[in-house]
Design an enzyme around this catalytic site. Sequence first.
Site, PDB file in Angstrom:
ATOM      1  CE  LYS A 310     -44.262   6.930  19.378  1.00  0.00           C
ATOM      2  NZ  LYS A 310     -45.322   7.322  19.099  1.00  0.00           N
ATOM      3  CD  GLU A 316     -46.101  -8.014  25.016  1.00  0.00           C
ATOM      4  OE1 GLU A 316     -45.512  -6.798  25.201  1.00  0.00           O
ATOM      5  OE2 GLU A 316     -47.464  -7.765  24.850  1.00  0.00           O
ATOM      6  N   GLY A 370     -47.166   4.618  16.697  1.00  0.00           N
ATOM      7  CA  GLY A 370     -46.731   3.091  16.155  1.00  0.00           C
ATOM      8  C   GLY A 370     -47.126   2.782  15.084  1.00  0.00           C
ATOM      9  NE  ARG A 371     -53.450   3.930  15.699  1.00  0.00           N
ATOM     10  CZ  ARG A 371     -53.026   4.453  17.179  1.00  0.00           C
ATOM     11  NH1 ARG A 371     -52.363   3.712  17.856  1.00  0.00           N
ATOM     12  NH2 ARG A 371     -53.623   5.221  17.479  1.00  0.00           N
ATOM     13  CD  GLU A 457     -52.686   0.439  18.976  1.00  0.00           C
ATOM     14  OE1 GLU A 457     -52.740  -0.651  19.867  1.00  0.00           O
ATOM     15  OE2 GLU A 457     -51.603   0.905  18.422  1.00  0.00           O
ATOM     16  CG  HIS A 488     -63.241 -22.089  -0.877  1.00  0.00           C
ATOM     17  ND1 HIS A 488     -64.201 -22.914  -1.485  1.00  0.00           N
ATOM     18  CD2 HIS A 488     -62.516 -21.353  -1.549  1.00  0.00           C
ATOM     19  CE1 HIS A 488     -63.946 -22.532  -2.890  1.00  0.00           C
ATOM     20  NE2 HIS A 488     -63.143 -21.596  -3.105  1.00  0.00           N
ATOM     21  CE  LYS A 613     -48.938  -1.940  26.301  1.00  0.00           C
ATOM     22  NZ  LYS A 613     -48.397  -0.651  25.722  1.00  0.00           N
TER      23      LYS A 613
HETATM   24  O1  F6P Z   1     -49.602  -2.025  23.106  1.00  0.00           O
HETATM   25  C1  F6P Z   1     -50.013  -1.136  21.737  1.00  0.00           C
HETATM   26  C2  F6P Z   1     -48.737  -0.599  21.321  1.00  0.00           C
HETATM   27  O2  F6P Z   1     -48.383   0.508  22.087  1.00  0.00           O
HETATM   28  C3  F6P Z   1     -49.023  -0.284  20.082  1.00  0.00           C
HETATM   29  O3  F6P Z   1     -49.505   1.112  19.704  1.00  0.00           O
HETATM   30  C4  F6P Z   1     -47.357  -0.182  19.080  1.00  0.00           C
HETATM   31  O4  F6P Z   1     -47.510  -0.390  18.042  1.00  0.00           O
HETATM   32  C5  F6P Z   1     -47.062  -1.394  20.173  1.00  0.00           C
HETATM   33  O5  F6P Z   1     -47.687  -1.267  21.144  1.00  0.00           O
HETATM   34  C6  F6P Z   1     -45.588  -1.593  20.275  1.00  0.00           C
HETATM   35  O6  F6P Z   1     -45.151  -0.534  21.052  1.00  0.00           O
HETATM   36  P1  F6P Z   1     -43.460  -0.212  20.642  1.00  0.00           P
HETATM   37  O7  F6P Z   1     -42.908  -0.074  19.451  1.00  0.00           O
HETATM   38  O8  F6P Z   1     -43.338   0.901  21.747  1.00  0.00           O
HETATM   39  O9  F6P Z   1     -42.742  -1.517  21.241  1.00  0.00           O
END
Ligand code: F6P
Length: 671
Positions: A310, A316, A370-371, A457, A488, A613
């Site tokens: 987003k 990462e 995002g979620r 979240e 199990h 972060k």
């Molecule tokens: O670190 C949390 C977050 O901001 C989430 O809310 C989001 O889904 C995820 O990181 C990934 O963010 P992006 O789509 O901006 O890479």
Amino acid sequence: MASVACSRVGVKAGGCLHSTIDRSLEIEDERRSINVPQLNNFAVSGLKATGLRTSRWKVCETGKGVRGQRLRGGVIKMAIADSPAWNKYQEQEQEPEHVSRKAISDSLAWKQLQQHMSEIKKTHLRELMKDEQRCKSMIKEVDGIVVDYSRQRATLETVEKLLSLAEEAKLSEKINAMWSGKHINATEDRAVLHVALRAPRDAEIMCDGKNVVPEVWGTLDKIKDFSERVRSGKWIGATGKVLTDVVAIGIGGSFLGPLFVHNALETEPACEELAKGRSLRFLSNVDPVDASIALKGLDPETTLVVVVSKTFTTAETMLNARTCRAWITSKLGVDAVSKHMVAVSTNLKLVEEFGIDPKNAFAFWDWVGGRYSVTSAVGVLPLSLQYGFDKVEEFLKGTWSMDEHFRNTPLKSNIPVLLGLLSVWNVTFLGCPARAILPYSQALQKLAPHIQQVSMESNGKGVAIDGSPLPFEAGEIEFGEPGTNGQHSFYQLIHQGRVVPCDFIGAVKSQKSVYMVGEKVSNHDELMSNFFAQADALANGKSSEDLKAEGVPASLVPHKVFTGNRPSLSILLPNVDAFTVGQLLSLYENRIAVQGFIWNVNSFDQWGVELGKSLASRVRSQLNAARTKEAAVEGFNYSTTFLLQHYLKGKTPVQSSNLVNLFPSEIFPAA
Ligand code: F6P
């Protein structure tokens, strides 16, 4: 830009007049003072005032004034008296009808529920389940999905009282505010309109004065066109080969939802057929092991990488994107990026800076959290590449079917509302902080990890939407595994240890039928026997009398007693396909929003992820300095210093000359 030339101003903050100061403002709240400099030229947004607790404040000058509103991250927007923005603030000052400033726990409905708890504590589910009228009214069906909440520790009176709480919390107004594009994500000053992502082409959903549905369909049409060209071989790679493999890079909401849906569809017969000869993999973790798994056996010549982010800043994801770009360019050259990498983002500027042609970017909007983004290009693009757009459209139709139910059904028969209220009941009143998500369907194996993010979240908050500390615990701890595997593993605790409300999810028809002559039941019936049995075992339990009657030795009786009275919910889908997966997703998304609306938290921001972060970025700089300049570890506490030193000792420092990219051999075999 208008300016205020004044020498004396009064500042009202948090309801009290504090100071009159020349050319600078001092705003006090209970905790600290903040200087807002250059008063004579501050009719702009962007003044920093971190730490200001009051959400709205006012600066007044004789006959004139400046108004401000605290927005995200302490940024303040200001407006000069009689300007259009001033008038807007003035309007806002009359509280919108969905805003509730009073703590919900002070309401009469809340107190009545607390009193009612003592009644409920006298009941046992074993008894409640004997009341057929009660059970009948707690079983609902919506568009083919059966939802049975009769095994909740609730009576019809409880439900009535929860509905009064909903009224008190202005739930209907909040749902309407969401659907009408109000900026209910106040700390980020954003609307929350993921529901618009699945609206039919002719729907109208307004946000900031404009219908967003045409834009949504603009992107969907672009995805349909692109995915069809890739699937049909019209879009080919740099060396003329068809792109049969897709690697979707993304994390959190840019990964978990698409993974959940992909897993649910990959064993569905029609989807299997549509995906023949193609593969879809995900790369989420920055652990290089994940890259080596995602890329293992793939050839850059036939691979399309979709970078999903987003923000297009997530550390990462961007490192994984650069890794994949290096993987592609080292074999195919820099120009291959335009054929082998595309992006999904709200930040098209950064997409371009990364080197991906904006023509190959698929947009979404800041009103999609995002979620909540799996029904945007985040999920629709990779899934369409794998299964074709038409199949993914069935998934969108499923979500919309449940969205419409949520939007239009009176609260007392509205499934996401009822389930949301019952979750509030479980968490906040009955004191059960966790929920187990237990799909008796291997295809739904990634439902729990996805809902973990959506729920935790969204509602894992310690303050109400106005910033005041919550006088009760909100949020819910989500975990789960498919049945019967979970049985199990952790069911022991669920049956005899802690009380964990369970969501059992099953399907009438399996994606794969196996029936063998001579077996008592089909394999799916065997699975579902457990689905039905577990819910009753939790509800009824087994008493010491029963055990004694069975002749169980006295010493073992206490160990074999099941107290029962453990709540669960049963959701029965007709089958697991694109449409029903969409329904299920929307059911959870909306239910979780309902929980947040009742608790009066902002379910759509996520400030809690930021601190880690920023600390990681300090560690990153330290690691770089230590590896490249042999800099000593400093500025950390004893424990972190020790751990960092130990970590650094174990690996060779980077040599500054003759540096080359290094990949695990399995993702980049030697030529
Ligand atoms: O670190 C949390 C977050 O901001 C989430 O809310 C989001 O889904 C995820 O990181 C990934 O963010 P992006 O789509 O901006 O890479």
